[in-house]
Write an enzyme that holds these catalytic residues in place. Structure first.
Site, PDB file in Angstrom:
ATOM      1  N   TYR A   5      -3.164  -1.969   9.951  1.00  0.00           N
ATOM      2  CA  TYR A   5      -3.011  -2.157   8.506  1.00  0.00           C
ATOM      3  C   TYR A   5      -1.686  -1.572   8.025  1.00  0.00           C
ATOM      4  O   TYR A   5      -0.931  -2.226   7.280  1.00  0.00           O
ATOM      5  CB  TYR A   5      -4.177  -1.484   7.789  1.00  0.00           C
ATOM      6  CG  TYR A   5      -4.166  -1.643   6.285  1.00  0.00           C
ATOM      7  CD1 TYR A   5      -4.649  -2.796   5.687  1.00  0.00           C
ATOM      8  CD2 TYR A   5      -3.674  -0.623   5.466  1.00  0.00           C
ATOM      9  CE1 TYR A   5      -4.644  -2.941   4.313  1.00  0.00           C
ATOM     10  CE2 TYR A   5      -3.664  -0.761   4.094  1.00  0.00           C
ATOM     11  CZ  TYR A   5      -4.154  -1.920   3.520  1.00  0.00           C
ATOM     12  OH  TYR A   5      -4.135  -2.059   2.144  1.00  0.00           O
ATOM     13  N   SER A  13       0.855  -1.188   0.000  1.00  0.00           N
ATOM     14  CA  SER A  13       0.000   0.000   0.000  1.00  0.00           C
ATOM     15  C   SER A  13       0.884   1.228   0.000  1.00  0.00           C
ATOM     16  O   SER A  13       2.034   1.176   0.474  1.00  0.00           O
ATOM     17  CB  SER A  13      -0.890  -0.002   1.254  1.00  0.00           C
ATOM     18  OG  SER A  13      -1.527   1.242   1.432  1.00  0.00           O
TER      19      SER A  13
END
Length: 240
Positions: free
Chosen positions: A147, A134
């Protein structure tokens, strides 16, 4: 890599970015295997011409079961895409069970699957491992600490793995998506989001061109700002 005729395993390949990657690889002539915990999306994937296997990658046993189900099958592309948020909001208690599940699915599962499939990948004429991290692996946001931590860990592992496999037939790619319009971000992240189809297209292009990284969409700008001032980037992103 010439995608035509290759066999790909795409985790989390029944929805969102993973499903779009699977569809686009299939359109380019690959045989594509996807997995999910739930039978309903697996059946939908089969109707699109994808091979679909039920697997729970949030546990070591689930990863081993998937590897056993594909034992002896030639795999040319391992695309570690499955993930979950595992987030908690400001002032909320940290759900340790959810945290452990997110850490395993986002970070441990790709390592387990690479461990299972790497010997076979090394036997193929050409092969690729794609780890989907990400843009938040570069600079975290306050709303997603678990996350962000898992994606940063996977980014570090991917860079080391690429160096360790230099000179072999296995190419290692890190894909860094921006905020993408998927079930995971709906209702949780506001603002402009990239389409899953557009995100997948850039990742598939990175596979076809043997890129080291796929900095997708707005992550290109993030990387540019980070190269100028890491501290500024972190100050901006932590409030995102």
């Amino acid at each position: 890599m010439d995608i035509n005729g290759k066999t790909a395993l795409v985790t989390g390949g029944t929805e969102g970015i993973g499903l779009e990657i699977a569809r686009q690889l299939l359109a380019k002539g690959a045989k594509v295997i996807v997995c999910s915990r739930r039978e309903e999306p697996l059946e939908s994937a089969r109707l699109e011409g994808l091979e679909a296997i039920q697997a729970d990658l949030s546990t070591a046993d689930g990863c081993s079961a998937l590897a056993a189900a594909l034992s002896g099958r030639p795999i040319d592309m391992l695309i570690n895409n499955a993930g979950m948020s595992g987030n908690f909001g400001p002032g909320e208690p940290l759900d340790l069970a959810l945290t452990d599940q997110a850490i395993f699915l986002n970070l441990n599962a790709p390592l387990h699957l690479i461990g299972h499939f790497l010997p076979g990948l090394l036997q193929r004429p050409e092969a690729v491992v794609v780890n989907v991290t990400s843009g938040l692996a570069i600079a975290p946001r306050s709303g997603g600490p678990v996350y962000c931590a898992t994606k940063a860990g996977l980014r570090s592992f991917t860079q080391s793995l690429r160096h360790n496999l230099r000179g072999t037939n296995v190419h290692v790619i890190e894909a860094l998506p921006p905020v993408v319009d998927t079930a995971m971000t709906r209702g949780r992240v506001n603002g402009k989001k990239m389409s899953a189809q557009g995100c997948a297209a850039e990742i598939v292009d990175a596979i076809a061109t043997n890129a080291k990284e796929a900095n997708v969409g707005m992550v290109k700008l993030l990387r540019l700002v980070y190269s100028i001032s890491p501290a500024l980037t972190r100050r901006i992103m932590i409030k995102f």
